[in-house]
Design an enzyme around this catalytic site. Sequence first.
Site, PDB file in Angstrom:
ATOM      1  N   ASN A   1       0.837  -1.200   0.000  1.00 28.90           N
ATOM      2  CA  ASN A   1       0.000   0.000   0.000  1.00 28.90           C
ATOM      3  C   ASN A   1       0.877   1.257   0.000  1.00 28.90           C
ATOM      4  OD1 ASN A   1      -1.466   2.251   0.991  1.00 28.90           O
ATOM      5  ND2 ASN A   1      -3.035   0.866   1.813  1.00 28.90           N
TER       6      ASN A   1
ATOM      7  N   ASP B   1       0.195   4.410   0.080  1.00 26.95           N
ATOM      8  CA  ASP B   1      -0.150   5.460   1.059  1.00 26.95           C
ATOM      9  C   ASP B   1       0.519   5.171   2.397  1.00 26.95           C
ATOM     10  OD1 ASP B   1      -1.743   6.883  -0.684  1.00 26.95           O
ATOM     11  OD2 ASP B   1      -3.498   5.643  -0.230  1.00 26.95           O
TER      12      ASP B   1
ATOM     13  N   ASP C   1      -1.566  -4.816  10.954  1.00 28.15           N
ATOM     14  CA  ASP C   1      -2.872  -5.407  10.682  1.00 28.15           C
ATOM     15  C   ASP C   1      -3.900  -4.581  11.449  1.00 28.15           C
ATOM     16  OD1 ASP C   1      -4.129  -7.342   9.136  1.00 28.15           O
ATOM     17  OD2 ASP C   1      -4.460  -8.655  10.841  1.00 28.15           O
TER      18      ASP C   1
ATOM     19  N   TYR D   1     -13.977   1.586   6.148  1.00 27.14           N
ATOM     20  CA  TYR D   1     -15.156   1.901   6.963  1.00 27.14           C
ATOM     21  C   TYR D   1     -15.186   3.366   7.401  1.00 27.14           C
ATOM     22  CZ  TYR D   1     -15.449  -3.199   7.300  1.00 27.14           C
ATOM     23  OH  TYR D   1     -15.546  -4.545   7.007  1.00 27.14           O
TER      24      TYR D   1
ATOM     25  N   ARG E   1      -3.925   3.941  13.333  1.00 24.78           N
ATOM     26  CA  ARG E   1      -2.653   3.534  12.730  1.00 24.78           C
ATOM     27  C   ARG E   1      -1.517   4.449  13.199  1.00 24.78           C
ATOM     28  NH1 ARG E   1      -4.374   1.227   8.647  1.00 24.78           N
ATOM     29  NH2 ARG E   1      -5.290   3.126   7.856  1.00 24.78           N
TER      30      ARG E   1
HETATM   31  P1  IMP Z   1      -5.394  -3.661   6.858  1.00 21.35           P
HETATM   32  O1  IMP Z   1      -4.980  -4.599   7.924  1.00 21.35           O
HETATM   33  O2  IMP Z   1      -4.784  -2.282   7.009  1.00 21.35           O
HETATM   34  O3  IMP Z   1      -5.244  -4.215   5.486  1.00 21.35           O
HETATM   35  O4  IMP Z   1      -6.958  -3.382   7.068  1.00 21.35           O
HETATM   36  C1  IMP Z   1      -7.960  -4.400   6.954  1.00 21.35           C
HETATM   37  C2  IMP Z   1      -9.276  -3.756   6.594  1.00 21.35           C
HETATM   38  O5  IMP Z   1      -9.683  -2.875   7.643  1.00 21.35           O
HETATM   39  C3  IMP Z   1      -9.222  -2.878   5.337  1.00 21.35           C
HETATM   40  O6  IMP Z   1      -9.526  -3.630   4.194  1.00 21.35           O
HETATM   41  C4  IMP Z   1     -10.303  -1.848   5.610  1.00 21.35           C
HETATM   42  O7  IMP Z   1     -11.564  -2.337   5.252  1.00 21.35           O
HETATM   43  C5  IMP Z   1     -10.269  -1.702   7.105  1.00 21.35           C
HETATM   44  N1  IMP Z   1      -9.442  -0.540   7.508  1.00 21.35           N
HETATM   45  C6  IMP Z   1      -8.125  -0.556   7.865  1.00 21.35           C
HETATM   46  N2  IMP Z   1      -7.713   0.681   8.207  1.00 21.35           N
HETATM   47  C7  IMP Z   1      -8.788   1.476   8.040  1.00 21.35           C
HETATM   48  C8  IMP Z   1      -8.986   2.877   8.225  1.00 21.35           C
HETATM   49  O8  IMP Z   1      -8.077   3.650   8.594  1.00 21.35           O
HETATM   50  N3  IMP Z   1     -10.233   3.338   7.956  1.00 21.35           N
HETATM   51  C9  IMP Z   1     -11.252   2.538   7.547  1.00 21.35           C
HETATM   52  N4  IMP Z   1     -11.113   1.236   7.341  1.00 21.35           N
HETATM   53  C10 IMP Z   1      -9.896   0.700   7.596  1.00 21.35           C
END
Ligand code: IMP
Length: 234
Positions: free
Chosen positions: A17, A19, A84, A178, A205
């Site tokens: 990612n 970003d 995660d 979300y 995050r």
């Molecule tokens: P990941 O672990 O960062 O890949 O996040 C898993 C899932 O959580 C993503 O596919 C999003 O649907 C959701 N997600 C993660 N971070 C955010 C955020 O900052 N805002 C909204 N949804 C998030």
Amino acid sequence: MTETANNEITVILATGNRDKVRELRPLLENISPLFRVSALHELGVEVEIEESEVTLEGNALIKARAIFALLSERFPFMIALADDTGLEVESLEGAPGVYSARYAPMPDGESPTYKDNVDHLLHCMNGITNRAARFRTVIALKGSLPSAQGNLQFELTTYGIVEGMITFEPKGDAGFGYDPVFMVDSIGKTYSEMSTAEKNSLSHRSLAIQKAVVALKETLEHNNIPLTDTNAYQ
Ligand code: IMP
């Protein structure tokens, strides 16, 4: 064969990612003059890591350990960093949690879009008055550092939490995932109603990253590895 000069420490971001890479690079490069931050794609590495654990901590560690195992021969001093994130809704007993990316049921193993997941969440919460929820990010680090005793290995995790509420309908246009339905308690706006800078200044995050930066500095200090005295969060 190794690719590092002197005591250079390669910090490898286990994410595709861009970003996230843009957000993380300056924070990490600011920790030590020895750090060189690279994303997997910049090292020409393509890898699928199965997130088979049932916790965010477990999955973040799986990713950090897999990248470490894959690249530690190439970079003797390195730190693999993985994250995660999950949305945990109180009235849904913590769902979607670790399954946040693949919450909405889809035909034939298709991946849900962000909108599919948001629609499914609102559907599951139809008629539910307790809207309390929180976002949680876990960051896992696995590294190998130069030390007086040779090669020092370490592993650590940090987390960041933001408390909020699931709105009854999407609000705002910014962000992803979300964001349109997650209202931050302390601000009274959804993440989607905030600018990127505002969200990044308080998000789950960024809280987890700030703690990871502190933990990394402590680990380096403990092993007499040079630190810069500036901090991107100050
Ligand atoms: P990941 O672990 O960062 O890949 O996040 C898993 C899932 O959580 C993503 O596919 C999003 O649907 C959701 N997600 C993660 N971070 C955010 C955020 O900052 N805002 C909204 N949804 C998030």
